[in-house]
Motif scaffolding. Structure first.
Motif, short mmCIF file in Angstrom:
data_model
loop_
_atom_site.label_atom_id
_atom_site.label_comp_id
_atom_site.label_asym_id
_atom_site.label_seq_id
_atom_site.Cartn_x
_atom_site.Cartn_y
_atom_site.Cartn_z
N ALA A 42 0.86 -1.10 0.14
CA ALA A 42 0.13 -0.10 0.09
C ALA A 42 0.95 1.19 0.06
O ALA A 42 0.60 2.19 -0.70
N ASP A 43 1.93 1.23 0.73
CA ASP A 43 2.96 2.54 0.77
C ASP A 43 3.36 2.70 -0.56
O ASP A 43 3.73 3.46 -1.02
N LEU A 44 4.03 1.61 -1.30
CA LEU A 44 4.53 1.68 -2.59
C LEU A 44 3.36 2.14 -3.55
O LEU A 44 3.85 3.26 -4.17
N LEU A 45 2.20 2.00 -3.38
CA LEU A 45 1.18 2.62 -4.27
C LEU A 45 1.14 4.10 -3.93
O LEU A 45 0.85 4.72 -5.08
N VAL A 46 1.02 4.41 -2.73
CA VAL A 46 0.96 5.80 -2.43
C VAL A 46 2.22 6.74 -2.95
O VAL A 46 2.12 7.81 -3.51
N ARG A 47 3.17 5.78 -2.68
CA ARG A 47 4.86 6.66 -3.19
C ARG A 47 4.32 6.67 -4.87
O ARG A 47 4.77 8.00 -5.46
N LEU A 48 3.95 5.73 -5.44
CA LEU A 48 3.95 5.76 -6.91
C LEU A 48 3.05 6.93 -7.35
O LEU A 48 2.95 7.64 -8.19
N SER A 49 2.00 7.14 -6.65
CA SER A 49 0.90 7.96 -6.89
C SER A 49 1.40 9.29 -6.66
O SER A 49 1.02 10.26 -7.37
N ARG A 50 2.29 9.57 -5.98
CA ARG A 50 2.78 10.75 -5.73
C ARG A 50 3.75 11.22 -7.03
O ARG A 50 3.81 12.25 -7.43
N LEU A 51 4.62 10.22 -7.19
CA LEU A 51 5.31 10.32 -8.40
C LEU A 51 4.44 10.68 -9.65
O LEU A 51 4.73 11.44 -10.41
N ALA A 52 3.14 10.03 -9.65
CA ALA A 52 2.53 10.30 -10.88
C ALA A 52 1.78 11.83 -10.85
O ALA A 52 1.69 12.46 -11.99
N ALA A 53 1.50 12.12 -9.23
CA ALA A 53 0.94 13.33 -9.54
C ALA A 53 1.92 14.64 -9.71
O ALA A 53 1.59 15.40 -10.25
N ASP A 54 3.22 14.41 -9.31
CA ASP A 54 4.38 15.34 -9.58
C ASP A 54 4.43 15.27 -11.05
O ASP A 54 5.18 16.47 -11.78
N LEU A 55 4.61 14.18 -11.88
CA LEU A 55 5.30 13.95 -13.04
C LEU A 55 4.49 13.52 -14.21
O LEU A 55 4.89 13.27 -15.18
N GLY A 56 2.99 13.34 -13.64
CA GLY A 56 2.21 12.63 -14.64
C GLY A 56 1.91 13.39 -15.99
O GLY A 56 1.43 12.94 -16.87
N ASP A 57 2.11 14.86 -16.04
CA ASP A 57 2.13 15.58 -16.96
C ASP A 57 3.21 15.28 -17.91
O ASP A 57 3.02 15.85 -19.17
N LEU A 58 4.12 14.77 -17.86
CA LEU A 58 5.42 14.36 -18.72
C LEU A 58 5.22 12.97 -19.02
O LEU A 58 5.65 12.46 -20.06
N ILE A 59 5.13 11.96 -17.82
CA ILE A 59 5.15 10.74 -18.10
C ILE A 59 3.60 10.14 -18.29
O ILE A 59 2.66 10.32 -17.40
N GLY A 60 3.22 9.56 -19.37
CA GLY A 60 1.88 9.20 -19.74
C GLY A 60 1.57 7.95 -19.34
O GLY A 60 0.46 7.66 -19.29
N GLY A 61 2.61 7.13 -19.23
CA GLY A 61 2.34 5.54 -18.90
C GLY A 61 3.49 5.03 -18.24
O GLY A 61 4.50 5.35 -18.32
N CYS A 62 3.03 4.16 -17.22
CA CYS A 62 3.95 3.57 -16.39
C CYS A 62 3.78 2.14 -15.92
O CYS A 62 2.54 1.97 -15.74
N ASP A 63 4.73 1.16 -15.99
CA ASP A 63 4.30 -0.27 -15.61
C ASP A 63 5.38 -0.64 -14.62
O ASP A 63 6.76 -0.24 -14.75
N LEU A 64 5.06 -1.03 -13.44
CA LEU A 64 6.10 -1.61 -12.45
C LEU A 64 5.42 -3.02 -12.51
O LEU A 64 4.60 -3.55 -11.79
N ASN A 65 6.40 -4.01 -13.09
CA ASN A 65 5.88 -5.36 -13.63
C ASN A 65 6.92 -6.25 -13.77
O ASN A 65 7.54 -6.20 -14.79
N PRO A 66 7.26 -7.24 -12.79
CA PRO A 66 6.45 -7.46 -11.53
C PRO A 66 6.81 -6.68 -10.56
O PRO A 66 8.01 -6.24 -10.28
N VAL A 67 6.12 -6.48 -9.53
CA VAL A 67 6.31 -5.97 -8.07
C VAL A 67 6.27 -7.42 -7.15
O VAL A 67 5.11 -7.90 -7.19
#
Length: 719
Positions: free
Chosen positions: A659-684
C-alpha cells in the motif's frame, strides 16, 4: 473558487440584445417567456433604432442600460459577442447569458481569455440559457413544457437537448434548469456550488460531456455533501487514454470510463448511465428519506418471477441485495407462512389472504440492520384494468403507510416505463414515498440511494491543492525527463523510483561474459540473467530470461543460452548486455499509472507478471492516493484477496508495504504525470506473510511519444 451566479438565476432587471422589431428571434422568445410567466422583474430590450419591441420601450445601447442591470441576454451572432461583453464589462453589468455558437478558434480563445480576468459573469455560449421555475424566470430561448411544475429538483446540463429530454420526462417539480453549454467562463461547478446554498433546491442532477475543472467540481460536490443534498451525474462519452498509456500494460488494464467512474465515486456523486436512470434517481432523492446506514437493498413484490428478475437486474446495475439476519428471516417467515423468509420477499407465495401479513413482513425486512433501502415492486401502470386497479388499491395504502412510518427509504418501482396510474401516484405522493418507472432505471436509482453515504467528497481535491511544492531535485528530474521521448532510459527510471522511496531489486548490467563474472559478486547467487536490448520488448518471449543461476559456470551457460535463443528468435536484435538481478520470490503484482485527462493520472494495480493482461485483475484510483485508497484498491483485487490469506495455500500477508508503494507511486504520478503518460512496474514481488516489496522491472513512457505501440516497447532494465 466559485463565481456568484445569483444575477443570472435571480435577476431583477434583464436586458435583451438581439430581439427584433420585425421577426421572432431567440431574444424575442425570451421576452415572450418572461411576459407569459408573469415575471415580476424589469425587461429592457436593447435596439439602436426601434422605439419598442414586443410592446416594451427599448434602450438604444448597452452603455445606456441601468448600472444595476443583473444580466443581459446576448442573442446575437458569434462575431459580435466579444465586443458586446467588453462593453458590458466597461459599463458595470453583472452578467451575460450568451446563446450563440459557431465561434472561430480565435474568437473562442479571445472570449475565454476575457473571461479569466473579467468581473462580468459569462454564461455559455452555445447554450439554451436557464430557467428558475420557483422564481418564474425563464431566461430560455424556447418554450418549456407546460406540464412542468415548480419543485425541489435542479438540473444542470451542458446540452440543451439533454435538459429538454429530462424536463419532458420527469414527474416531480423542478426548481432550476441550467444549460451551461461550452463553459467559456462559468461552469457547472459554479451552479452546483450555488445550488448547495439554495433554499429551493434539495437535489441536483448534472448531465456533462466533460469536467472543466475537476478540483472545482469536487469542492462543489463537497458543498452539496455538507448541505445534505444528493448530487447525481450522467456522464456522456468516455475519457481519452493517452498514447503513452497504450504502450504499457496499464493501458490494457483500464477502460476509458474508469477515470470518470473513480472520480465520481471519490467525490460521493451518484453516477447513472442514461436519462431514464437520471430521472428515476432524481425522483427518488426528491421524496425518499435519507439513508441512515450502509447496507444493501431489500426487494419485495407480489411475484416470485418478478423479484427473481429484479435480483438479476440489481446485480447488473451494481445494487447489493442484502442478506437478512436470522431474526429477520424468522420474522418474515412467520408473517408469510411457507416462505423461506429470505431476500427477495415473494409476497404472492402465500395464497391465503388470511394467513398473509405482508405489511408486517415488509416492516420487519426494512428494519433489518443489513438493509439500507427497500425496493417494492408493484404494477402501477395507467393502463391497468379498472377491476385490477381496485384490487391493487386494497393493499397500496398499506405499502404507502409503511414507507411513511419507517426511518429508512422505501422506493416503489413499477416494472415497466409506462405512465403511473394517477390514483396510485397520488397515494404514494401523499405518503412522501417515491414511485419510479422501469425495473432497471428504478433499481439503478435505489443503488444511488443505497450508496449515498459512500465517498469522501473533497479529499482528492484537497490532496491536489495541498500537494507539496516541488524541490530542486524534482525540478532537475523534470528537466531530464523533458529531454527524452518514448521510453525513459534505465538509469533514469531507477533514479525516479529511488527518488520516491520505491524499493527495487538489486541489479546491474554486464557487457559480456567476462564483465558478468567480474560483477557477479555485486548481486550474488542465485540470480536471474536477462538480455538487455532495446530491440526486445518481452524478453521471456525470445528465451532471453534465465532463472536460478547458482554459480559462475551456470552464469556463463546462461549467457551463452540467451545468445543462441536471441539469434534464433530475434536475429535482428542488438544485444546491449546482460542484466543480472538478485533472484527473489514472491507473489507477482503490477503497479502503474496512465494519463487520464482531465484528472491527472490514474493508478492501476492487480495481479502481475506474465498473467497481467490474461487475468485482467485490476483496481484503479486517481493520483494522489491516500493510504486508505491504496488499501481499498488492493483489497478489491483477486491478488489482494489471495494475499489476505487463502485456505492453507497462502499465509495472511502484511500488505502495508505494498500500500505504501502505491501511495509513493501515486505521488510520483501526481508530480510527473504531465510528462510521463504511462508507467508499468511489473512485476512487483510481494513476499507472502512478511509483505516486503520489490520492483523487478519498470517502464516509463513520455507523454508526447508517437510511433511504437505496446508490443514494440522495450522493458526497462533497472541497473
Amino acid at each position: 473558487m466559485f463565481r456568484d451566479v445569483s444575477p443570472l438565476i435571480k435577476p431583477r432587471k434583464v436586458a435583451v440584445i438581439g430581439a427584433s422589431a420585425k421577426k421572432v428571434s431567440q431574444g424575442n422568445v425570451v421576452i415572450a417567456n418572461l411576459k407569459d410567466w408573469n415575471w415580476q422583474g424589469e425587461i429592457l430590450p436593447v435596439h439602436p433604432t426601434a422605439p419598442e419591441i414586443d410592446g416594451l420601450p427599448t434602450v438604444k445601447s448597452i452603455s445606456e442600460l441601468p448600472c444595476d442591470t443583473d444580466t443581459v441576454i446576448v442573442a446575437i451572432p458569434a462575431s459580435g459577442v466579444l465586443a458586446a461583453l467588453q462593453e458590458m464589462e466597461a459599463h458595470g453589468i453583472a452578467s451575460a447569458n450568451v446563446f450563440a455558437n459557431g465561434f472561430t478558434a480565435v474568437e473562442e480563445k479571445a472570449i475565454r481569455a476575457f473571461g479569466e480576468t473579467s468581473r462580468l459573469h459569462v454564461h455559455g455560449p452555445n447554450c439554451m440559457g436557464l430557467i428558475d421555475f420557483c422564481g418564474r424566470a425563464p431566461l430560455y430561448p424556447s418554450r418549456p413544457s407546460l406540464r412542468i411544475k415548480p419543485g425541489r429538483v435542479s438540473l444542470i446540463a451542458q446540452s440543451g437537448s439533454a435538459a429538454i429530454s429530462v424536463m419532458n420526462t420527469i414527474t416531480v417539480g423542478l426548481s432550476k434548469v441550467v444549460t451551461v453549454g461550452s463553459e467559456f467562463q462559468l461552469s457547472a461547478a459554479d451552479y452546483v456550488a450555488w445550488c448547495a446554498d439554495d433554499a429551493e433546491t434539495d437535489v441536483v442532477g448534472v448531465v456533462m460531456e466533460s469536467v472543466k475543472d475537476p478540483v472545482a467540481f469536487a469542492f462543489a460536490a463537497q458543498k452539496m455533501w455538507d448541505a445534505g443534498k444528493p448530487l447525481v451525474a450522467l456522464k456522456v462519452g468516455a475519457s481519452e487514454i493517452g498514447s503513452a498509456a497504450t504502450r504499457a500494460h496499464t493501458g490494457a488494464l483500464i477502460s476509458p470510463r474508469d477515470a470518470y467512474d473513480r472520480y465520481f465515486a471519490d467525490c460521493g456523486i451518484a453516477l447513472v448511465h442514461d436519462y431514464d436512470e437520471l430521472v428515476a434517481a432524481l425522483e427518488c432523492f426528491n421524496l425518499a428519506r435519507p439513508v441512515i446506514n450502509r447496507g444493501g437493498a431489500a426487494i419485495a413484490g407480489i411475484s416470485g418471477g418478478q423479484t427473481a428478475l429484479a435480483c438479476d437486474v440489481a446485480e447488473e446495475v451494481g445494487l447489493e441485495v442484502s442478506r437478512f439476519t436470522p431474526a429477520t428471516q424468522r420474522a418474515v417467515s412467520q408473517f408469510l407462512p411457507g416462505t423461506s423468509g429470505g431476500n427477495p420477499i415473494d409476497i404472492g407465495a402465500v395464497v391465503s389472504k388470511e394467513e398473509r401479513k405482508s405489511e408486517d413482513a415488509l416492516r420487519a425486512a426494512v428494519e433489518d440492520d443489513n438493509v439500507s433501502v427497500m425496493a417494492l415492486l408493484q404494477d402501477c401502470q395507467s393502463s391497468l384494468n379498472p377491476a385490477t386497479l381496485e384490487n391493487y388499491m386494497l393493499h397500496i395504502p398499506g405499502y404507502a403507510a409503511i414507507g411513511a412510518s419507517v426511518k429508512k427509504p422505501v422506493v416503489v418501482i413499477s416494472p415497466t416505463s409506462e405512465e403511473i396510474a394517477p390514483r396510485i401516484r397520488a397515494e404514494f405522493d401523499r405518503a412522501g414515498v417515491p414511485i419510479v418507472r422501469g425495473l432497471r432505471a428504478g433499481l439503478a436509482a435505489v443503488r444511488c440511494l443505497a450508496n449515498s453515504l459512500d465517498g469522501a467528497p473533497g479529499r482528492w481535491a484537497r490532496a491536489r491543492v495541498d500537494q507539496t511544492p516541488g524541490t530542486d531535485d524534482l525540478a532537475a528530474l523534470r528537466r531530464e525527463i523533458e529531454s527524452h521521448t518514448g521510453a525513459l532510459p534505465a538509469d533514469l527510471a531507477f533514479r525516479l523510483l529511488k527518488a520516491y522511496g520505491i524499493p527495487t531489486v538489486p541489479a546491474c548490467v554486464a557487457k559480456d561474459e567476462a564483465d558478468a563474472l567480474a560483477k557477479s559478486a555485486l548481486i550474488g547467487f542465485p540470480m536471474v540473467v536477462k538480455v538487455a536490448s532495446g530491440d526486445i520488448a518481452h524478453r521471456s518471449d525470445v528465451g532471453g530470461v534465465m532463472l536460478d543461476v547458482r554459480d559462475e559456470g551456470a552464469l556463463k551457460q546462461a549467457i551463452a543460452a540467451i545468445r543462441r535463443n536471441v539469434a534464433a528468435k530475434a536475429p535482428k536484435a542488438v544485444i546491449d548486455g546482460f542484466e543480472m538481478q538478485a533472484q527473489l520470490s514472491g507473489e507477482e503484482a503490477v503497479a502503474g499509472f496512465a494519463a487520464a485527462a482531465p484528472f491527472g493520472s490514474m493508478i492501476v494495480t492487480g495481479t502481475g507478471g506474465v498473467r497481467v493482461e490474461i487475468e485482467a485483475d485490476r483496481a484503479v484510483g486517481l493520483a494522489p492516493l491516500s493510504l486508505s485508497d491504496a488499501e481499498r484498491m488492493i483489497g478489491s483485487t483477486r491478488l489482494g484477496k489471495m494475499l489476505a490469506g487463502y485456505r492453507d495455500l497462502l499465509p495472511k500477508t502484511d500488505l502495508s508495504g505494498y500500500a505504501d508503494l502505491l501511495v509513493r507511486l501515486s505521488r510520483l504520478a501526481a508530480d510527473l504525470g504531465d510528462l510521463i503518460g504511462g508507467c508499468d512496474l511489473n512485476p512487483v514481488l510481494i513476499t507472502p506473510g512478511k509483505g516486503s516489496v520489490c520492483v523487478v522491472d519498470a517502464l516509463f513512457v513520455v507523454s508526447d511519444t508517437t510511433g511504437q505501440d505496446a508490443e514494440e516497447s522495450p522493458e526497462l532494465v533497472l541497473s
